[in-house]
Design a protein around this motif. Structure first.
Motif, PDB file in Angstrom:
ATOM      1  N   LYS A   1     -15.878 -23.920   0.050  1.00  0.00           N
ATOM      2  CA  LYS A   1     -16.106 -23.992   1.892  1.00  0.00           C
ATOM      3  C   LYS A   1     -14.671 -23.444   2.676  1.00  0.00           C
ATOM      4  O   LYS A   1     -13.442 -23.746   1.545  1.00  0.00           O
ATOM      5  CB  LYS A   1     -16.503 -25.204   2.188  1.00  0.00           C
ATOM      6  N   PRO A   2     -14.662 -23.159   3.660  1.00  0.00           N
ATOM      7  CA  PRO A   2     -13.380 -22.069   3.886  1.00  0.00           C
ATOM      8  C   PRO A   2     -13.117 -23.769   4.585  1.00  0.00           C
ATOM      9  O   PRO A   2     -13.746 -24.502   5.933  1.00  0.00           O
ATOM     10  CB  PRO A   2     -13.919 -21.672   5.379  1.00  0.00           C
ATOM     11  N   PHE A   3     -11.637 -23.844   4.709  1.00  0.00           N
ATOM     12  CA  PHE A   3     -10.736 -25.378   5.064  1.00  0.00           C
ATOM     13  C   PHE A   3      -9.922 -25.159   6.187  1.00  0.00           C
ATOM     14  O   PHE A   3      -9.314 -25.581   6.648  1.00  0.00           O
ATOM     15  CB  PHE A   3     -11.031 -26.070   4.517  1.00  0.00           C
ATOM     16  N   ALA A   4      -9.205 -24.199   5.354  1.00  0.00           N
ATOM     17  CA  ALA A   4      -7.695 -23.345   5.854  1.00  0.00           C
ATOM     18  C   ALA A   4      -7.888 -22.108   6.905  1.00  0.00           C
ATOM     19  O   ALA A   4      -8.453 -20.853   6.054  1.00  0.00           O
ATOM     20  CB  ALA A   4      -6.813 -23.596   5.186  1.00  0.00           C
ATOM     21  N   VAL A   5      -6.886 -21.701   7.977  1.00  0.00           N
ATOM     22  CA  VAL A   5      -7.159 -21.080   7.922  1.00  0.00           C
ATOM     23  C   VAL A   5      -5.283 -20.022   7.480  1.00  0.00           C
ATOM     24  O   VAL A   5      -4.665 -20.845   8.087  1.00  0.00           O
ATOM     25  CB  VAL A   5      -6.786 -19.948   9.928  1.00  0.00           C
ATOM     26  N   ASN A   6      -5.145 -19.513   6.565  1.00  0.00           N
ATOM     27  CA  ASN A   6      -3.687 -19.141   6.084  1.00  0.00           C
ATOM     28  C   ASN A   6      -3.221 -17.869   7.419  1.00  0.00           C
ATOM     29  O   ASN A   6      -4.381 -17.203   6.902  1.00  0.00           O
ATOM     30  CB  ASN A   6      -3.784 -18.443   4.452  1.00  0.00           C
ATOM     31  N   TYR A   7      -2.748 -17.871   7.820  1.00  0.00           N
ATOM     32  CA  TYR A   7      -2.737 -17.502   9.076  1.00  0.00           C
ATOM     33  C   TYR A   7      -1.266 -16.168   9.452  1.00  0.00           C
ATOM     34  O   TYR A   7      -1.606 -14.646   9.365  1.00  0.00           O
ATOM     35  CB  TYR A   7      -1.921 -17.618  10.740  1.00  0.00           C
ATOM     36  N   SER A   8      -0.320 -16.418   8.214  1.00  0.00           N
ATOM     37  CA  SER A   8       0.427 -15.283   8.617  1.00  0.00           C
ATOM     38  C   SER A   8       0.485 -14.716   7.322  1.00  0.00           C
ATOM     39  O   SER A   8       0.157 -15.229   6.314  1.00  0.00           O
ATOM     40  CB  SER A   8       2.298 -16.132   8.166  1.00  0.00           C
ATOM     41  N   PHE A   9       0.789 -12.922   7.259  1.00  0.00           N
ATOM     42  CA  PHE A   9       1.116 -12.246   5.755  1.00  0.00           C
ATOM     43  C   PHE A   9       1.612 -12.060   5.147  1.00  0.00           C
ATOM     44  O   PHE A   9       2.916 -11.578   6.269  1.00  0.00           O
ATOM     45  CB  PHE A   9      -0.087 -11.596   5.669  1.00  0.00           C
ATOM     46  N   THR A  10       2.353 -12.666   4.470  1.00  0.00           N
ATOM     47  CA  THR A  10       3.060 -13.095   3.551  1.00  0.00           C
ATOM     48  C   THR A  10       3.348 -11.773   2.104  1.00  0.00           C
ATOM     49  O   THR A  10       2.470 -11.336   1.196  1.00  0.00           O
ATOM     50  CB  THR A  10       3.609 -13.725   3.086  1.00  0.00           C
TER      51      THR A  10
ATOM     52  N   TYR B   1      17.773 -10.672  -3.402  1.00  0.00           N
ATOM     53  CA  TYR B   1      16.800 -12.396  -3.071  1.00  0.00           C
ATOM     54  C   TYR B   1      15.312 -12.026  -4.354  1.00  0.00           C
ATOM     55  O   TYR B   1      15.317 -11.191  -2.362  1.00  0.00           O
ATOM     56  CB  TYR B   1      17.304 -13.058  -1.913  1.00  0.00           C
ATOM     57  N   PRO B   2      14.740 -13.093  -4.356  1.00  0.00           N
ATOM     58  CA  PRO B   2      13.459 -12.812  -4.576  1.00  0.00           C
ATOM     59  C   PRO B   2      13.103 -14.238  -3.329  1.00  0.00           C
ATOM     60  O   PRO B   2      13.474 -14.886  -3.002  1.00  0.00           O
ATOM     61  CB  PRO B   2      12.877 -13.058  -5.879  1.00  0.00           C
ATOM     62  N   CYS B   3      12.153 -13.272  -2.710  1.00  0.00           N
ATOM     63  CA  CYS B   3      11.928 -14.225  -1.786  1.00  0.00           C
ATOM     64  C   CYS B   3      10.605 -13.428  -1.089  1.00  0.00           C
ATOM     65  O   CYS B   3       9.756 -12.085  -1.007  1.00  0.00           O
ATOM     66  CB  CYS B   3      12.660 -13.651  -0.154  1.00  0.00           C
ATOM     67  N   GLY B   4       9.746 -14.047   0.184  1.00  0.00           N
ATOM     68  CA  GLY B   4       8.986 -12.894   0.635  1.00  0.00           C
ATOM     69  C   GLY B   4       9.157 -12.915   2.435  1.00  0.00           C
ATOM     70  O   GLY B   4      10.072 -12.883   2.869  1.00  0.00           O
ATOM     71  N   SER B   5       7.700 -12.452   3.394  1.00  0.00           N
ATOM     72  CA  SER B   5       9.106 -10.909   4.060  1.00  0.00           C
ATOM     73  C   SER B   5       9.323 -12.481   5.471  1.00  0.00           C
ATOM     74  O   SER B   5       9.486 -11.721   6.671  1.00  0.00           O
ATOM     75  CB  SER B   5       7.593 -10.355   4.920  1.00  0.00           C
ATOM     76  N   TRP B   6       9.133 -13.376   5.347  1.00  0.00           N
ATOM     77  CA  TRP B   6       9.664 -14.540   6.659  1.00  0.00           C
ATOM     78  C   TRP B   6      10.974 -14.567   6.843  1.00  0.00           C
ATOM     79  O   TRP B   6      11.785 -15.396   7.340  1.00  0.00           O
ATOM     80  CB  TRP B   6       9.273 -16.428   6.251  1.00  0.00           C
ATOM     81  N   LEU B   7      11.535 -13.530   4.880  1.00  0.00           N
ATOM     82  CA  LEU B   7      13.299 -14.027   5.388  1.00  0.00           C
ATOM     83  C   LEU B   7      14.061 -13.111   6.691  1.00  0.00           C
ATOM     84  O   LEU B   7      15.151 -13.970   6.493  1.00  0.00           O
ATOM     85  CB  LEU B   7      13.450 -13.483   3.801  1.00  0.00           C
ATOM     86  N   GLU B   8      13.743 -12.204   6.583  1.00  0.00           N
ATOM     87  CA  GLU B   8      14.321 -11.236   7.560  1.00  0.00           C
ATOM     88  C   GLU B   8      14.657 -12.119   9.077  1.00  0.00           C
ATOM     89  O   GLU B   8      15.717 -12.508  10.166  1.00  0.00           O
ATOM     90  CB  GLU B   8      13.636 -10.178   8.038  1.00  0.00           C
TER      91      GLU B   8
ATOM     92  N   ALA C   1      -2.061 -14.167   2.394  1.00  0.00           N
ATOM     93  CA  ALA C   1      -1.968 -15.149   3.422  1.00  0.00           C
ATOM     94  C   ALA C   1      -1.329 -16.207   2.640  1.00  0.00           C
ATOM     95  O   ALA C   1      -1.105 -16.760   1.942  1.00  0.00           O
ATOM     96  CB  ALA C   1      -3.242 -15.256   3.663  1.00  0.00           C
ATOM     97  N   GLY C   2      -0.595 -16.796   3.888  1.00  0.00           N
ATOM     98  CA  GLY C   2      -0.090 -18.302   4.087  1.00  0.00           C
ATOM     99  C   GLY C   2       0.135 -19.150   5.407  1.00  0.00           C
ATOM    100  O   GLY C   2      -0.221 -18.098   6.052  1.00  0.00           O
ATOM    101  N   GLU C   3       0.984 -19.954   5.205  1.00  0.00           N
ATOM    102  CA  GLU C   3       1.325 -20.964   6.274  1.00  0.00           C
ATOM    103  C   GLU C   3      -0.233 -21.340   7.386  1.00  0.00           C
ATOM    104  O   GLU C   3      -0.931 -20.818   7.471  1.00  0.00           O
ATOM    105  CB  GLU C   3       1.781 -19.962   7.182  1.00  0.00           C
ATOM    106  N   ILE C   4      -0.706 -22.456   6.312  1.00  0.00           N
ATOM    107  CA  ILE C   4      -1.881 -23.139   6.495  1.00  0.00           C
ATOM    108  C   ILE C   4      -1.942 -23.526   8.140  1.00  0.00           C
ATOM    109  O   ILE C   4      -1.163 -24.605   8.486  1.00  0.00           O
ATOM    110  CB  ILE C   4      -2.310 -24.517   5.380  1.00  0.00           C
TER     111      ILE C   4
ATOM    112  N   VAL D   1      -4.896 -11.315  10.488  1.00  0.00           N
ATOM    113  CA  VAL D   1      -5.906 -10.000  11.725  1.00  0.00           C
ATOM    114  C   VAL D   1      -5.492  -8.414  10.964  1.00  0.00           C
ATOM    115  O   VAL D   1      -4.042  -8.334  11.196  1.00  0.00           O
ATOM    116  CB  VAL D   1      -5.353 -10.521  13.174  1.00  0.00           C
ATOM    117  N   ALA D   2      -6.480  -7.616  10.589  1.00  0.00           N
ATOM    118  CA  ALA D   2      -5.884  -6.790   9.659  1.00  0.00           C
ATOM    119  C   ALA D   2      -5.954  -5.649  11.188  1.00  0.00           C
ATOM    120  O   ALA D   2      -6.431  -5.479  11.977  1.00  0.00           O
ATOM    121  CB  ALA D   2      -7.699  -6.711   9.086  1.00  0.00           C
ATOM    122  N   GLY D   3      -4.919  -4.945  10.439  1.00  0.00           N
ATOM    123  CA  GLY D   3      -4.549  -4.087  10.985  1.00  0.00           C
ATOM    124  C   GLY D   3      -3.594  -4.838  13.171  1.00  0.00           C
ATOM    125  O   GLY D   3      -3.545  -3.457  14.208  1.00  0.00           O
ATOM    126  N   ALA D   4      -3.211  -5.483  13.554  1.00  0.00           N
ATOM    127  CA  ALA D   4      -2.919  -5.734  14.673  1.00  0.00           C
ATOM    128  C   ALA D   4      -2.065  -5.864  15.130  1.00  0.00           C
ATOM    129  O   ALA D   4      -1.760  -5.216  15.923  1.00  0.00           O
ATOM    130  CB  ALA D   4      -3.020  -7.265  14.680  1.00  0.00           C
TER     131      ALA D   4
END
Lengths: 297, 474
Positions: B173-182, B305-312, B348-351, B390-393
């Motif tokens: 069952k889905p319980f979370a929207v992982n909104y940002s795509f990292t 530096y190993p990181c996700g795309s939030w770094l910038e 997808a991350g950020e719950i 959201v694909a292609g937004a």
């Protein structure tokens, strides 16, 4: 007016006592209850008996944390009390008339400063003092060619760094406490001893120390309790919450991690119960062992 | 931190009145609250219609709590809320932001006065697996089945990138929207690399050869912050393990399968990264926090530096003009890696979730539906330099250089984009263990066998612990 005394006193006490019962005693009782459950921290729970305590017995990190707490318990009060006594004696040395070292009134204020800062702030400041590269204060003061000292990033020294801060923060309070104790020692005793040719060192060991015994005892209990805690410093200063490699792990940190990060509130409560009894035992033992008859003046 | 300081004063008071107090553990049960989980809270409902697929009460207000961190809060206050209100003008949105999510929200969940929509994020994150287990998160099936707000003819689920719903799904069952795509990778300064003619390596031999050159130039070749960002390194090790032996390696780890951590792929990845640590680590970085090492990178003192795309976005304020973020996929570890060098870990991350026991969970879901509209997603990307699920937004829109390079890497990866692992959100205890083990591996001489054994033991301890809720994935 006499018969109005009790309502008056009760009126004063009822609010603080109620607050204490609800928020301290009540919370402790609830902790005992929760230690027998599998409560995650969210929602309901079931009772699982002493399972949490069995798990605790087999938990190697628990023993590491306990060892660190005992280390702090032994070293921190000794160092703090020794330093505080030394400073307090310098500030007061041998009675009021003799006065302390030059500028002692100013020092008294300065010594007390650390006490005014919230522990969290102290931790942040010392986090920078002990910075593991050149941006750290101590490493920044070292010559450029030196390899930076790792301090908190070095397993061997991390806990000692925390100890240093604990002592730094506490000393001032005990300087003031001991100063007050020394101030209440009658002037004549010092004068008589001085006339008999006692040196300052003799004055300290033969007069000041014995007459200060009760204060020392209280200080020891307070510091012991502080040594069982050390949470704020470890949480803010240490590498990776009690690291590196658990070298700064303490019981209070374990309680926090289990309760709030690992969703193991029941287990954390079991740790809390252990800590409660440890502290109680310590306080009782200290008061018992250090008990002695009042020194005849 | 007020907890501790208050506790300290409390202790002193207690001692002062002659009562012996143990170091406060009372704060534990202070959060226990009552057991009635607010089931009797009257929840707002309305009539379902084409225009109101979730059946919200248009007059009922909603309360949202946003984590104030790397993404900022502007997207909520300036985009999502106005957008939501333009459709539901009579529903008052009560907004607050916090950096201490668990501290603020947990007591409210337990006392049955939860906000309607919560952004669970940051270092004080709540264990979401435990929240699901406790029935505190609302089932989002109806949200994902509802029509998209502004993409005609599609349900919300159909507008998302593959895997997005799956990532917030617990036991079906889905319980979370992982909104940002990292997008995860190794980040570097494109300008510095261009100046030195350093080319981007795809094999491990090229990678170490480049690190040697960088070291010779007096720059720390590769680093991360050991004090609080060791999970960036965990990500790198796990990504390499997946490249060697496919994502199945990570699935086994998530499923607590015995021997998952002592698998050859994990061992090879740990050995490779341990070697990097041994040769190129700056030991003092074990004691530094992520902002400090990231700043050093901005000053060209650290190359990779190993990181996700939030770094910038996180570093936007301290990035100097001579610095241009770019990312590369992790190089192949062996010649026989099962995934190509271009394979990318993107997830997808950020719950964001709607609380099940709040006053208006349907309203909370409607707010999520607003966030998942194309318009909101585009504005989010513009504001935060982060892609959304959201694909292609963000297609056809000029985005920042770092994000462009992440987008390019995604394109090059083609089908070889994998979601990665979930054990860090499922089992916080295992997450902690992995952070420490990564630090030990990288900064203390690189013992791969020890890394695998430590993690295997930690994983089996979690598997055996009946008080921890287990999840599985396939």
């Amino acid at each position: 007016m006499r018969h109005g005394k009790y309502p008056f006193i009760i009126g004063f006490l009822v609010v603080p006592l109620a607050l204490y019962l609800v928020f301290v005693v009540g919370a402790y009782l609830q902790m005992f209850q929760l230690s027998l459950t599998d409560w995650s921290g969210y929602g309901g729970f079931t009772y699982i008996g002493v399972e949490n305590f069995q798990k605790l017995w087999d938990d190697s990190v628990f023993w590491i944390a306990l060892r660190h707490n005992l280390y702090l318990l032994i070293v921190m009060p000794i160092v703090t009390i020794a330093l505080a006594l030394f400073f307090a004696f310098l500030l007061n040395s041998g009675g009021k008339k003799a006065g302390g070292v030059w500028g002692s009134k100013v020092y008294r204020v300065i010594f007390f400063f650390p006490q005014l800062l919230a522990l969290a702030i102290v931790a942040v400041i010392f986090g920078r003092v002990f910075g593991s590269d050149k941006s750290g204060m101590i490493n920044g003061l070292l010559p450029q060619s030196w390899t930076p000292w790792l301090f908190l990033a070095d397993e061997r020294w991390a806990l000692t760094c925390i100890l240093v801060v604990l002592v730094w923060q506490a000393v001032g309070f005990y300087v003031v406490l001991f100063s007050a104790g020394m101030g209440s020692i009658a002037e004549e005793i010092y004068e008589a001893a001085a006339l008999d040719g006692a040196t300052k060192v003799t004055l300290f060991f033969k007069i000041t120390l014995p007459l200060l015994w009760d204060t020392l005892q209280v200080a020891w209990v307070y510091l012991g309790i502080a040594a069982f805690d050390a949470f704020a410093l470890v949480n803010i200063m240490s590498v990776n919450h009690g690291g590196p490699n658990n070298s700064t792990q303490v019981l209070s940190m374990q309680i926090y991690l289990n309760a709030f990060q690992n969703s193991q509130a029941g287990y954390a409560s079991a740790l809390g119960v252990v800590l409660f009894f440890l502290t109680l035992t310590f306080a009782a033992l200290t008061l018992r062992v250090t008990r002695r008859d009042a020194v005849a003046a | 931190m007020s907890v501790t300081t208050d506790r300290r004063t409390l202790l002193r008071r207690a001692a002062a009145v002659g009562l012996v107090a143990a170091p406060g553990v009372s704060f534990l049960s202070a959060c226990a609250g009552s057991d009635d989980n607010g089931d009797d809270t009257k929840q707002a409902t309305g009539t379902k219609s084409a225009d109101n697929p979730l059946g919200i009460d248009p007059k009922a207000g909603i309360e949202i709590v946003i984590f104030d961190g790397g993404l900022g809060t502007k997207y909520a206050t300036d985009v999502d809320t106005p957008l939501y209100n333009s459709k539901w003008p009579d529903s008052k949105v009560t907004y607050s932001a916090t950096q201490q999510v668990a501290t603020t929200i947990k007591p409210r969940l337990n006392s049955g006065t939860a906000p309607d929509m919560i952004n669970n994020s940051g270092s004080d994150i709540m264990d979401f697996g435990a929240i699901v287990k406790a029935g505190q998160a609302a089932d989002l099936s109806d949200l994902f089945a509802a029509p998209s707000l502004d993409i005609a003819g599609k349900t919300v689920a159909e507008t998302l990138v593959p895997g997005a719903v799956q990532q917030g799904t617990y036991d079906g069952k889905p319980f979370a929207v992982n909104y940002s795509f990292t997008v995860f990778g190794l980040w570097y300064n494109k300008k510095l690399f261009a100046k030195n003619n350093w080319t981007i390596p795809t094999t491990w031999a090229d990678f170490t050869a480049l690190l040697d050159k960088i070291k010779a130039a007096g720059i720390t070749p590769f680093s991360y912050a050991g004090a609080n960002a060791s999970y960036y390194m965990v990500r790198a090790i796990m990504t390499s393990a997946a490249k060697i032996g496919t994502e199945q390696v990570l699935k086994d780890i998530d499923n607590l399968k015995p021997g998952a951590w002592t698998n050859d792929a994990v061992k090879q990845a740990a050995a490779a990264w341990g070697e990097i640590g041994k040769k190129y680590a700056n030991p003092s970085h074990l004691g530094l926090k992520h902002t400090e090492v990231q700043l050093q990178q901005n000053q060209d003192k650290v190359a990779f530096y190993p990181c996700g795309s939030w770094l910038e976005n996180e570093q936007a304020a301290s990035t100097p003009a001579g610095f241009e973020y770019a990312m590369m996929a992790l190089p192949s570890v062996t010649a026989s890696d099962k995934l190509p060098a271009t394979a990318i870990n993107a997830a997808a991350g950020e719950i964001y979730f709607a609380a099940a026991k709040s006053k208006n969970p349907q309203g909370g879901k409607e707010y999520l539906r607003t966030m998942l509209s194309k318009k909101a997603a585009l504005e989010f990307t513009k504001l935060t330099k982060s892609l959304t699920v959201v694909a292609g937004a963000a297609d056809g829109v000029t985005i920042s250089p770092g994000l462009t390079s992440a987008n390019d890497a995604l394109g090059k990866a083609g089908q070889d984009v994998f979601m990665g692992y979930l054990f860090d959100t499922w089992y916080k205890k295992l997450d902690d263990a992995s952070r420490e083990a990564a630090n030990q591996l990288f900064f203390k001489g690189g013992d791969a066998q020890k890394f695998c054994d430590t993690m295997e033991a930690a994983s089996q301890a979690v598997a055996k612990d009946s008080s921890i809720t287990k999840f599985t994935r396939s």
